[in-house]
Structures are given as structure tokens and as C-alpha cells.
Design an enzyme around this catalytic site. Structure first.
Site, PDB file in Angstrom:
ATOM      1  N   CYS A   1       0.650  -1.232   0.064  1.00 54.01           N
ATOM      2  CA  CYS A   1      -0.005   0.034   0.091  1.00 54.01           C
ATOM      3  C   CYS A   1       0.685   1.408   0.155  1.00 54.01           C
ATOM      4  O   CYS A   1       0.092   2.538  -0.526  1.00 54.01           O
ATOM      5  CB  CYS A   1      -0.777   0.125   1.682  1.00 54.01           C
ATOM      6  SG  CYS A   1      -0.544  -0.001   2.341  1.00 54.01           S
TER       7      CYS A   1
ATOM      8  N   HIS B   1      -6.319  -0.054  -1.058  1.00 58.36           N
ATOM      9  CA  HIS B   1      -6.186  -1.876  -0.508  1.00 58.36           C
ATOM     10  C   HIS B   1      -7.470  -2.020  -1.490  1.00 58.36           C
ATOM     11  O   HIS B   1      -8.761  -2.480  -0.534  1.00 58.36           O
ATOM     12  CB  HIS B   1      -6.779  -1.195   0.773  1.00 58.36           C
ATOM     13  CG  HIS B   1      -5.560  -0.850   1.475  1.00 58.36           C
ATOM     14  ND1 HIS B   1      -5.702   0.729   1.852  1.00 58.36           N
ATOM     15  CD2 HIS B   1      -4.888  -1.050   2.288  1.00 58.36           C
ATOM     16  CE1 HIS B   1      -4.304   0.911   2.531  1.00 58.36           C
ATOM     17  NE2 HIS B   1      -4.005  -0.812   2.950  1.00 58.36           N
TER      18      HIS B   1
ATOM     19  N   ASP C   1      -7.703   5.100  -1.861  1.00 53.30           N
ATOM     20  CA  ASP C   1      -7.423   4.045  -1.742  1.00 53.30           C
ATOM     21  C   ASP C   1      -6.759   2.971  -2.220  1.00 53.30           C
ATOM     22  O   ASP C   1      -7.853   2.532  -2.839  1.00 53.30           O
ATOM     23  CB  ASP C   1      -8.589   3.851  -0.797  1.00 53.30           C
ATOM     24  CG  ASP C   1      -8.103   2.293   0.174  1.00 53.30           C
ATOM     25  OD1 ASP C   1      -7.320   1.795   0.388  1.00 53.30           O
ATOM     26  OD2 ASP C   1      -9.063   1.966   0.352  1.00 53.30           O
TER      27      ASP C   1
END
Length: 486
Positions: A168, A365, A363
Site C-alpha cells: 500500500c 487496498h 485507497d
């Protein structure tokens, strides 16, 4: 995996305070039953692989085969749940989906240097199609999204073909650098469209971030460049090491190609504290140092070039000291803003904007299949590189270890940045994120004066423009203001 709860909304957003939490009504039985039903559906789909045809009676040998397949099926089912369904979806099915309430705030939204004004009428009418909100949503969805990918070529000797659950920070840093390239090549006013063919510059930018060694800024090459800073496939990395790895990667690519063909056509300057943070204190942007980086990048041909500034910071111990929050939010008003690499421990995101106490972010993820974007393919499907779901997190809940990015197109732009940064430091009540000075200067001994018990140590030269770490209004929490070593 997510380290914090997120809220996905289509237009405006609300950030729940502690008082809201304490006064919230308990869940109804219908809501609880709904969550149980959702959770059951996850396992129902997974357990379906064990179902056999009951209409026929299997023989003894067939029964043994079925038993073996069931044992193997359990492993397969769990793998399908973990790899086939994102961790976010599992979280939503267990805890319930996030609220999609619309905030009543009419405060300005700042997104990477641009301001979007929300009128009272727009807020009260919940008009998601209003000019301010629609323009904000279009701008947000035009930012390049980098997420976990699976199915790419193995990274070195690791045999890893996916960065799920560990990449990430690498993906967040790719987003920040991609935004710098968008600013450099397309300008801040660029917005993605559905029309084909796509802009050549845009496709080339995406090509640089492909998941193979052939792409200049792939995670393969980032990891290789960052070995000296502890980067390794399968391991998480912090913002400071990430910034230094980009510096090394940019330098290596610069040596491979001519100045006109640079994949990162700008100098890069990592702004850290004295002696790379070993003496602590607020980092200092030295104008002389920035000029040197530009001169080196151009190989002595010009005095100034575009420059990427990366400022790794540690703004507290377990959480960001509240004194830094206003300054963090203010950096998004800079025209040179590239956002923040930040999030929760072990869960990095790319923060691109603010409204009141909320920070909007992209994001990484979400695991997606690898996509090969060739530089000549102007018809390529780039939908996986953008996101229409706008998520936010409270600024005071982000990890204190973070990095801020800025892009300055030319000397005038850099001068404007320095003016804004100096003003921000002056208004920080003794807690500057970073300061600006012209040149390095040796520390001066602190002179003893009457009433002082401790005369040892040094003080910085006035040319540093460093503001005292003890501010007004009774802020004396020295242990909270201590900077961890970068």
C-alpha cells in the site's frame, strides 16, 4: 488489510465526532439481522463448493474421493473468499455498509490546490449535481488511482506475483508521483474523459507505472532502488524510506537516458531535518539546496528546472499532535500541493483534499488484476486507474508518520511556494511542519544569561527562520512535540 474504517459517499461527506458516537441510537434488531444475513451469504457462497449431487448414490470409492475433495475444497473455499473478495467487502458484510449521509457543511473543499465552494442552497438541497460538488467529484475521479495488483511477473527471487496486504505504501507513493507527472505534462486543469482516443501524455504516464521491470516506476523497480533503505517484496515500508527510494530510482533512471527523454522530467529534493533528521527539529527547505538539485538534474545546462519536493515528517508518537493539524490542512491550499502519503499504521493511503476536519483520500487496498498499458495504445481501458467513490478519514486520526509532496514548475513557482511555506510556519504557533532558509548555516552556541539554569547546547542561526517549538497559549507539552528521528 484496512486499518481503519472508511466511509464511501457519492457527493458530500460527514465525519462522526465522539459526541455523535456516544449519542447514537443502538442498532435495531432488523439491522443486526441484516448483518447476520450478509455474513451468512459470504459463507453460503463459499460452502457451496462442498455441495454434492444427492440424487445419485455414490459407491465406496466415490465416497472416498468425495471426502478427499471436501478436505481440499475447504482450503479452496477459504482461498476464494480471501482472494476473490476484497477485504473491504468482507469488512462491510461483517460490520455493515458505511453510511452515505450527506454533510450539511458549507465549508470550502480544497483538493490539491484548488478550492471548491459549496453554497448553503446546495448543502440544504443535497444537490449532488450542483456546480461545486460536481466539479469536485470530476476532479477527484480524474486523479490517478494505484491499487494492489495480482498476476504480474514475479518480483526478483521472491516469487511474489501480487502486492496484496503489503504494497500500500508503494502504491500510495506511485499516486503522488503520478500526480506530479500529470501536473507537469497535462496541467492542473486536466480532467479525464470517456472519449477515445485518449491523450498520449496520459497513456504514457500510466505506462510508466505498469507492473513489470520494463515500466520505469513499477513496484519492481521501486523495490530494487530501495534495497539500501530496507525495501523488500512482502514487507511494509515507512514514508521516509519510501521518499529516499524514489530519489534513488529517479537518479538511476536519469543516468540511463538523455535529459530530453527522462521518465521523471524534474529534479527531486527530499526535505529532511538536519543531518537527515538525526538532530530532530522541523525540516528545512534550503533554497540553495533546491537550486543545486536542479543544476545537477539538468547536468549544468540550466540553473532551474521543475522540481519535486518530498517532505517526510513524524508529527507525534502514537498520533498526530493536534497543533500540527491546521498546518497539515493548509498545505492543500498551496497551488504546488501533491497531497500526503498517510493513513493508519500498516495501511497507507494517498490523501488529496480536506474539508473541515475531514481528509479525502484515494485507497490502494483493492486488489485488481494486472493491466498492461502500452504507450501506443490510445484505446486502452484505463477505468481501473480511477475511482468515483470518495472516502474520507478524520485528519486527527491519521498516522503521525507521513510525507507531504509539492511540485514547482519553475523558479517563480518555487519562489511562490517558499513565500507560502514561510507564512505558514510563521502562523503555526510554534509548531511548523517545515521552514525555509536560503543556505545551510552552522549552529551558534547558546549564550548564557541571567536566570538560565542550563546554558549547554546550540541554537540555530537566525537565517534558518526556525520557529520555536514552544508556542503561545500555554502549549508546554514537550513530550508531544518531540520529533522522532527520520
Amino acid at each position: 488489510m484496512k486499518g481503519f474504517c472508511e466511509k464511501a459517499v457519492a457527493s458530500k461527506f460527514s465525519c462522526k465526532t465522539k459526541s455523535d458516537s456516544s449519542n447514537s441510537e443502538p442498532q435495531s434488531s432488523d439491522t443486526k439481522l441484516s448483518k447476520v444475513s450478509l455474513w451468512s451469504s459470504v459463507f453460503a457462497s463459499a460452502f457451496s463448493v462442498f455441495e454434492t449431487n444427492s440424487e445419485s448414490s455414490p459407491s465406496a470409492s466415490e465416497k472416498k474421493a468425495i471426502d478427499n475433495s471436501r478436505n481440499n475444497g475447504w482450503t479452496t473455499a477459504v482461498r476464494r473468499v480471501v482472494t476473490g473478495v476484497s477485504m473491504r467487502r468482507i469488512q462491510e458484510r461483517v460490520l455493515g455498509t458505511s453510511k452515505t449521509g450527506i454533510s450539511s457543511s458549507t465549508s470550502d473543499i480544497w483538493l490539491l490546490g484548488l478550492c471548491y465552494k459549496i453554497s448553503q442552497e446546495e448543502s440544504s438541497n443535497h444537490a449532488s449535481s450542483s456546480n461545486g460538488l460536481a466539479e469536485f467529484e470530476q476532479d477527484f475521479s480524474s486523479r490517478i488511482l494505484m491499487t494492489y495488483r495480482k498476476g504480474f511477473e514475479a518480483i526478483g527471487d521472491s516469487k511474489l506475483t501480487s502486492d496484496v496486504n503489503w504494497g500500500c505504501m508503494l502504491r500510495s507513493s506511485q499516486m503522488l508521483v503520478a500526480q506530479a507527472l500529470l501536473l507537469h505534462r497535462m496541467g492542473r486543469s486536466w480532467r479525464k474523459t470517456s472519449h477515445k482516443p485518449t491523450d498520449q501524455d496520459y497513456i504514457e504516464i500510466l505506462h510508466h507505472f505498469g507492473d513489470s521491470k520494463a515500466s520505469a516506476f513499477s513496484i519492481h523497480n521501486i523495490l530494487q532502488a530501495g534495497k539500501a533503505y530496507g525495501l523488500a517484496a512482502g514487507s511494509w515500508v515507512g514514508p521516509y524510506a519510501m521518499c529516499r527510494s524514489w530519489e534513488t530510482l529517479a537518479r538511476s533512471k536519469r543516468e540511463e537516458t538523455d535529459l530530453e527523454c527522462q521518465s521523471l522530467p524534474m529534479a527531486i529534493y527530499i526535505v529532511s531535518g538536519d543531518e537527515d533528521g538525526e538532530r530532530g527539529g522541523a525540516p528545512v527547505v534550503y533554497i540553495e539546496e533546491a537550486s543545486r538539485h536542479c543544476l545537477e538534474f539538468s547536468k549544468g545546462q540550466v540553473d532551474w528546472t521543475p522540481i519535486l519536493l518530498l517532505v517526510p515528517l513524524v508529527l507525534g508518537l502514537e498520533k498526530v499532535n493536534p497543533r500540527y493539524i491546521p498546518s497539515l490542512a493548509a498545505t492543500f491550499t498551496f497551488p504546488q500541493s501533491l497531497g500526503i502519503l498517510g493513513g493508519k499504521p500498516g495501511a497507507s493511503t494517498y490523501i488529496v483534499g480536506v474539508q473541515d476536519e475531514k481528509a479525502f483520500y484515494l485507497d490502494p487496498h483493492e486488489a485488481q488484476s494486472v493491466v498492461d498499458i502500452r504507450r501506443e495504445n490510445l484505446e486502452a481501458d484505463t477505468s481501473s486507474y480511477h475511482c468515483n467513490i470518495i472516502r474520507h478519514i478524520c485528519l486527527d486520526s491519521i498516522d503521525p508518520s507521513l510525507a507531504i509532496g509539492f511540485y514547482c514548475r519553475d523558479k517563480d513557482d518555487f519562489d511562490d511556494f517558499c513565500i507560502r511555506a514561510s507564512k505558514l510556519a510563521d502562523e503555526s504557533n510554534g509548531a511548523p511542519l517545515f521552514t525555509v532558509a536560503h543556505i545551510h548555516s552552522l549552529p551558534k552556541p547558546i549564550s548564557c544569561s541571567d536566570g538560565m539554569d542550563d546554558c549547554s547546547g546550540f541554537r540555530e542561526d537566525d537565517s534558518f527562520d526556525v520557529v520555536s517549538n514552544k508556542g503561545a497559549e500555554g502549549y508546554e507539552h514537550e513530550h508531544e512535540d518531540d520529533w522522532q528521528l527520520l
